[in-house]
Scaffold this active site. Structure first.
Site, PDB file in Angstrom:
ATOM      1  N   TYR A   1      41.347  32.712  41.817  1.00 59.80           N
ATOM      2  CA  TYR A   1      41.886  33.951  41.259  1.00 59.80           C
ATOM      3  C   TYR A   1      42.612  33.685  39.945  1.00 59.80           C
ATOM      4  CZ  TYR A   1      44.414  38.434  41.212  1.00 59.80           C
ATOM      5  OH  TYR A   1      44.928  39.666  40.870  1.00 59.80           O
TER       6      TYR A   1
ATOM      7  N   LYS B   1      41.619  35.194  36.247  1.00 53.72           N
ATOM      8  CA  LYS B   1      42.513  36.044  35.467  1.00 53.72           C
ATOM      9  C   LYS B   1      42.891  35.405  34.124  1.00 53.72           C
ATOM     10  CE  LYS B   1      42.532  39.436  38.331  1.00 53.72           C
ATOM     11  NZ  LYS B   1      41.839  40.700  37.977  1.00 53.72           N
TER      12      LYS B   1
END
Length: 259
Positions: free
Chosen positions: A163, A167
């Protein structure tokens, strides 16, 4: 007396496509843009809840239609964009909000699977939507792209490497495309939400939320989806014509707190 200001803060009459619109920040964004007069293409992988959001908007007098689409599927995205343009006549604002999150240790047996799906949905999918929408954005008088990243794109948390990498990629993609499209007047920005009350954080016990917020944020609370949506709206306005390439934290002061 005539107005001195010349730049519009209204998205009325604009067409906004919002991915991940079935819940949380995406739902709040779709509803807010519709409340402000935009025609909203609400998109989500889950058909029934996103149709419910579009119906809610129409019941309140707004203009919205729902599409079910896996944004990690390039062909499906291209078909989606074509259908939105047929329905609404164009696209002025693209909001890449769809995302998933999974906490998994780097050496976990299923790490490769989690990595691949997280990068596909949270990062690669944005290139599909932007590439498909670009010809239509170029015909807009005030084209806007807003990507939803995370404070994980500005820092890191153990156990969230897929993640976090995705991002960080969103922030980098945003900055690069801002430079690439700037000569055409297309602005590309991203928002980095911190702790927000969404489906992703729903399973966290309330006591743990409160403790984290007191320790990590200046405002000492979790944010609401609508608070993120309003910043998205600000970046999408015609008046935001000289703002591009930014990664804007909406995090209650999380990223500035040192102790």
């Amino acid at each position: 007396m005539p107005r001195l200001s010349r730049l519009s803060r209204s998205v009325a009459g604009k067409v906004a496509l919002v991915t991940g619109a079935a819940s949380g920040m995406g739902r709040a964004t779709a509803i807010l843009f519709a409340d402000e007069g935009a025609a909203v293409a609400a998109v989500d992988v889950n058909r029934e809840p996103v149709e419910s959001v579009a119906a809610e908007i129409r019941a309140a007098g707004g203009n919205a239609r729902a599409w079910a689409c896996d944004v990690a599927d390039r062909a499906a995205v291209e078909q989606l964009i074509a259908e939105v343009v047929v329905q609404f006549g164009g696209i002025d604002i693209l909001i890449n909000n769809a995302g998933i999150a999974a906490a998994v240790p780097f050496e976990a047996d299923n790490y490769d699977e989690v990595w691949a799906r997280t990068l596909a949905v949270d990062l690669t999918a944005m290139t599909y939507t932007i590439r498909a929408a670009l010809p239509h954005l170029r015909r807009s008088e005030s084209p806007r792209i807003v990507n939803i990243a995370s404070t994980e794109g500005l820092g890191a948390t153990p156990g969230h490497s897929a993640y976090t990498a995705a991002k960080h990629g969103v922030v980098g993609l945003t900055r690069s495309l801002a430079l690439e499209f700037g000569k055409e007047g297309i602005t590309v920005n991203c928002i980095c939400p911190g702790p927000i009350r969404t489906a992703m954080t729903e399973a966290i016990p309330e006591e743990a939320k409160e403790r984290y917020a007191r320790q990590r944020t200046a405002l000492r609370r979790y944010g609401l989806p609508e608070e993120v949506a309003h910043l998205t709206l600000s970046l999408a306005m015609p008046a935001a014509s000289f703002v591009t390439g930014v990664a804007l934290p909406v995090d209650g002061g999380l990223t500035i707190r040192r102790a």
